[in-house]
Design a protein around this motif. Structure first.
Motif, PDB file in Angstrom:
ATOM      1  N   LEU A  94      35.560  25.690  -5.018  1.00  0.00           N
ATOM      2  CA  LEU A  94      35.937  25.180  -3.517  1.00  0.00           C
ATOM      3  C   LEU A  94      35.910  26.718  -2.973  1.00  0.00           C
ATOM      4  O   LEU A  94      36.690  27.467  -2.808  1.00  0.00           O
ATOM      5  N   PRO A  95      35.589  26.195  -1.344  1.00  0.00           N
ATOM      6  CA  PRO A  95      36.492  26.524  -0.430  1.00  0.00           C
ATOM      7  C   PRO A  95      38.000  28.055  -0.773  1.00  0.00           C
ATOM      8  O   PRO A  95      38.222  28.550   0.123  1.00  0.00           O
ATOM      9  N   LEU A  96      38.782  26.958  -1.079  1.00  0.00           N
ATOM     10  CA  LEU A  96      40.444  27.061  -1.372  1.00  0.00           C
ATOM     11  C   LEU A  96      41.461  27.333  -0.093  1.00  0.00           C
ATOM     12  O   LEU A  96      41.861  28.155   0.093  1.00  0.00           O
ATOM     13  N   THR A  97      40.920  26.440   1.031  1.00  0.00           N
ATOM     14  CA  THR A  97      41.531  26.638   2.156  1.00  0.00           C
ATOM     15  C   THR A  97      42.520  25.651   2.492  1.00  0.00           C
ATOM     16  O   THR A  97      43.019  26.005   3.249  1.00  0.00           O
ATOM     17  N   ASN A  98      42.349  24.341   1.426  1.00  0.00           N
ATOM     18  CA  ASN A  98      43.145  23.656   1.505  1.00  0.00           C
ATOM     19  C   ASN A  98      43.758  23.240   3.499  1.00  0.00           C
ATOM     20  O   ASN A  98      44.029  22.787   3.652  1.00  0.00           O
ATOM     21  N   CYS A  99      42.334  22.812   3.672  1.00  0.00           N
ATOM     22  CA  CYS A  99      42.241  22.870   5.075  1.00  0.00           C
ATOM     23  C   CYS A  99      42.415  21.416   5.758  1.00  0.00           C
ATOM     24  O   CYS A  99      42.847  20.633   6.265  1.00  0.00           O
ATOM     25  N   LYS A 100      42.348  20.611   4.816  1.00  0.00           N
ATOM     26  CA  LYS A 100      42.558  19.070   4.277  1.00  0.00           C
ATOM     27  C   LYS A 100      41.292  18.037   5.312  1.00  0.00           C
ATOM     28  O   LYS A 100      41.575  16.820   5.903  1.00  0.00           O
ATOM     29  N   ALA A 101      40.730  18.988   5.478  1.00  0.00           N
ATOM     30  CA  ALA A 101      38.936  18.117   6.118  1.00  0.00           C
ATOM     31  C   ALA A 101      38.294  17.220   5.676  1.00  0.00           C
ATOM     32  O   ALA A 101      37.727  16.162   6.259  1.00  0.00           O
ATOM     33  N   CYS A 102      38.745  16.973   3.873  1.00  0.00           N
ATOM     34  CA  CYS A 102      38.568  15.945   3.350  1.00  0.00           C
ATOM     35  C   CYS A 102      39.064  14.661   3.299  1.00  0.00           C
ATOM     36  O   CYS A 102      38.784  14.588   2.513  1.00  0.00           O
ATOM     37  N   GLY A 103      40.301  14.807   3.816  1.00  0.00           N
ATOM     38  CA  GLY A 103      41.108  13.900   3.406  1.00  0.00           C
ATOM     39  C   GLY A 103      41.955  14.238   2.453  1.00  0.00           C
ATOM     40  O   GLY A 103      43.158  13.167   2.280  1.00  0.00           O
ATOM     41  N   THR A 145      45.507  18.782  -0.451  1.00  0.00           N
ATOM     42  CA  THR A 145      45.080  20.787  -1.383  1.00  0.00           C
ATOM     43  C   THR A 145      43.400  20.437  -1.629  1.00  0.00           C
ATOM     44  O   THR A 145      42.967  19.345  -2.123  1.00  0.00           O
ATOM     45  N   CYS A 146      43.002  21.697  -1.884  1.00  0.00           N
ATOM     46  CA  CYS A 146      41.509  21.807  -2.477  1.00  0.00           C
ATOM     47  C   CYS A 146      42.441  21.094  -4.178  1.00  0.00           C
ATOM     48  O   CYS A 146      40.447  20.627  -5.277  1.00  0.00           O
ATOM     49  N   MET A 147      42.869  21.404  -4.714  1.00  0.00           N
ATOM     50  CA  MET A 147      43.277  21.115  -5.953  1.00  0.00           C
ATOM     51  C   MET A 147      42.995  20.055  -5.980  1.00  0.00           C
ATOM     52  O   MET A 147      43.087  18.924  -7.114  1.00  0.00           O
ATOM     53  N   ALA A 148      43.662  18.901  -5.670  1.00  0.00           N
ATOM     54  CA  ALA A 148      43.962  16.755  -4.935  1.00  0.00           C
ATOM     55  C   ALA A 148      42.359  16.394  -4.890  1.00  0.00           C
ATOM     56  O   ALA A 148      41.482  15.723  -6.030  1.00  0.00           O
ATOM     57  N   TYR A 149      41.494  17.478  -4.019  1.00  0.00           N
ATOM     58  CA  TYR A 149      39.981  16.858  -3.737  1.00  0.00           C
ATOM     59  C   TYR A 149      39.199  17.446  -4.909  1.00  0.00           C
ATOM     60  O   TYR A 149      38.597  16.820  -5.863  1.00  0.00           O
ATOM     61  N   ALA A 150      39.585  18.799  -5.892  1.00  0.00           N
ATOM     62  CA  ALA A 150      38.520  18.573  -6.991  1.00  0.00           C
ATOM     63  C   ALA A 150      38.633  17.159  -7.734  1.00  0.00           C
ATOM     64  O   ALA A 150      38.071  17.406  -8.481  1.00  0.00           O
ATOM     65  N   ASP A 184      31.648  15.297   1.218  1.00  0.00           N
ATOM     66  CA  ASP A 184      33.060  15.199   1.759  1.00  0.00           C
ATOM     67  C   ASP A 184      34.329  16.239   1.800  1.00  0.00           C
ATOM     68  O   ASP A 184      34.883  16.000   2.259  1.00  0.00           O
ATOM     69  N   CYS A 185      33.600  17.720   1.414  1.00  0.00           N
ATOM     70  CA  CYS A 185      34.107  18.413   1.625  1.00  0.00           C
ATOM     71  C   CYS A 185      33.440  19.355   3.112  1.00  0.00           C
ATOM     72  O   CYS A 185      32.478  20.085   2.322  1.00  0.00           O
ATOM     73  N   PRO A 186      33.188  19.321   4.427  1.00  0.00           N
ATOM     74  CA  PRO A 186      32.182  20.273   5.323  1.00  0.00           C
ATOM     75  C   PRO A 186      32.270  21.412   4.610  1.00  0.00           C
ATOM     76  O   PRO A 186      31.204  21.846   5.111  1.00  0.00           O
ATOM     77  N   PRO A 187      33.403  22.176   4.525  1.00  0.00           N
ATOM     78  CA  PRO A 187      33.156  23.755   4.532  1.00  0.00           C
ATOM     79  C   PRO A 187      32.054  24.149   3.554  1.00  0.00           C
ATOM     80  O   PRO A 187      31.800  25.013   4.289  1.00  0.00           O
ATOM     81  N   LEU A 188      32.368  23.679   2.383  1.00  0.00           N
ATOM     82  CA  LEU A 188      31.801  23.759   1.315  1.00  0.00           C
ATOM     83  C   LEU A 188      30.766  23.854   1.655  1.00  0.00           C
ATOM     84  O   LEU A 188      28.272  24.583   1.113  1.00  0.00           O
TER      85      LEU A 188
HETATM   86  S1  SF4 Z   1      37.786  20.250   3.012  1.00  0.00           S
HETATM   87 FE1  SF4 Z   1      37.522  21.544   0.542  1.00  0.00          FE
HETATM   88  S2  SF4 Z   1      37.996  23.495   1.604  1.00  0.00           S
HETATM   89 FE2  SF4 Z   1      39.099  21.613   2.747  1.00  0.00          FE
HETATM   90  S3  SF4 Z   1      41.254  21.463   1.927  1.00  0.00           S
HETATM   91 FE3  SF4 Z   1      39.503  20.162   1.226  1.00  0.00          FE
HETATM   92  S4  SF4 Z   1      38.369  20.823  -0.502  1.00  0.00           S
HETATM   93 FE4  SF4 Z   1      39.252  21.831   0.400  1.00  0.00          FE
END
Ligand code: SF4
Length: 184
Positions: free
Chosen positions: A124-133, A136-141, A153-157
């Motif tokens: 993952l991009p590992l930015t913890n940007c929260k764009a996925c809702g 953290t990227c860990m929570a998204y993963a 659901d991860c737009p930066p990806l």
């Molecule tokens: S949108 Fe992608 S990069 Fe941003 S927090 Fe979620 S998983 Fe991480």
């Protein structure tokens, strides 16, 4: 007693979960609770256990999940604030009770899931940007591994700079037969 103090407990409603109207929450801890993980894994039937990175995932009934890190407890799927607090109290009591009985429990280090959250996380991009809702990227993963969400659901990806990571992640998911829960 292994876990004595919750430093902070944040309850929030993730943007991507508005349809199901479920709450997520994160407790940050004073103590390192990772010594109890292999015993919790035995007693509570951990769905996944990453010993190297000390992450234990517990699958509960009715779409509820608890992810344990050394100094953090993340709870997903509570239907309201009261249940969110009740789940935290429940896992706290399980941690302390099972740790107290650890001499009578055979620790388990294996995991039930083939897909590893940490392997997804690395791609993952590992930015913890929260764009996925997710916070953290860990929570998204973690949510992605369960099929609750998709790569879109991860737009930066989908940005060019992350294309190689995305392609590797797609290949990894496919190699393990991953598909979203709502997929046909
Ligand atoms: S949108 Fe992608 S990069 Fe941003 S927090 Fe979620 S998983 Fe991480």
């Amino acid at each position: 007693m292994l876990l004595q103090r919750i430093k902070n407990y944040e309850i929030f409603r993730p943007k991507m979960d508005t349809i199901r109207e479920r709450l997520h929450s994160i407790a940050t801890l004073e103590e390192d609770i990772s010594p109890v993980f292999p015993y919790l894994n035995t007693e509570l039937g951990g769905w996944d256990y990453d010993q190297k990175n000390q992450v234990l995932l517990l699958k509960l009934a009715a779409g509820k999940w608890i992810t344990l890190h050394a100094r953090e407890i993340a709870i997903r799927g509570a239907r309201d604030i009261e249940e969110s607090h009740a789940l935290l109290e429940w896992i706290k009591s399980q941690i302390n009770d099972i740790y107290a009985r650890r001499d009578q429990i055979t620790p388990r280090y294996t995991s039930q899931a083939a897909l590893k959250v940490i392997n997804i996380l690395k791609l993952l991009p590992l930015t913890n940007c929260k764009a996925c809702g997710y916070p953290t990227c860990m929570a998204y993963a973690t949510a992605l591994r369960e099929g609750e969400i998709s790569l879109t659901d991860c737009p930066p990806l989908w940005e060019e700079q992350y294309r190689e990571k995305r392609q590797k992640l797609q290949a990894y998911l496919e190699s393990c037969g991953w598909r979203a829960l709502d997929a046909a």
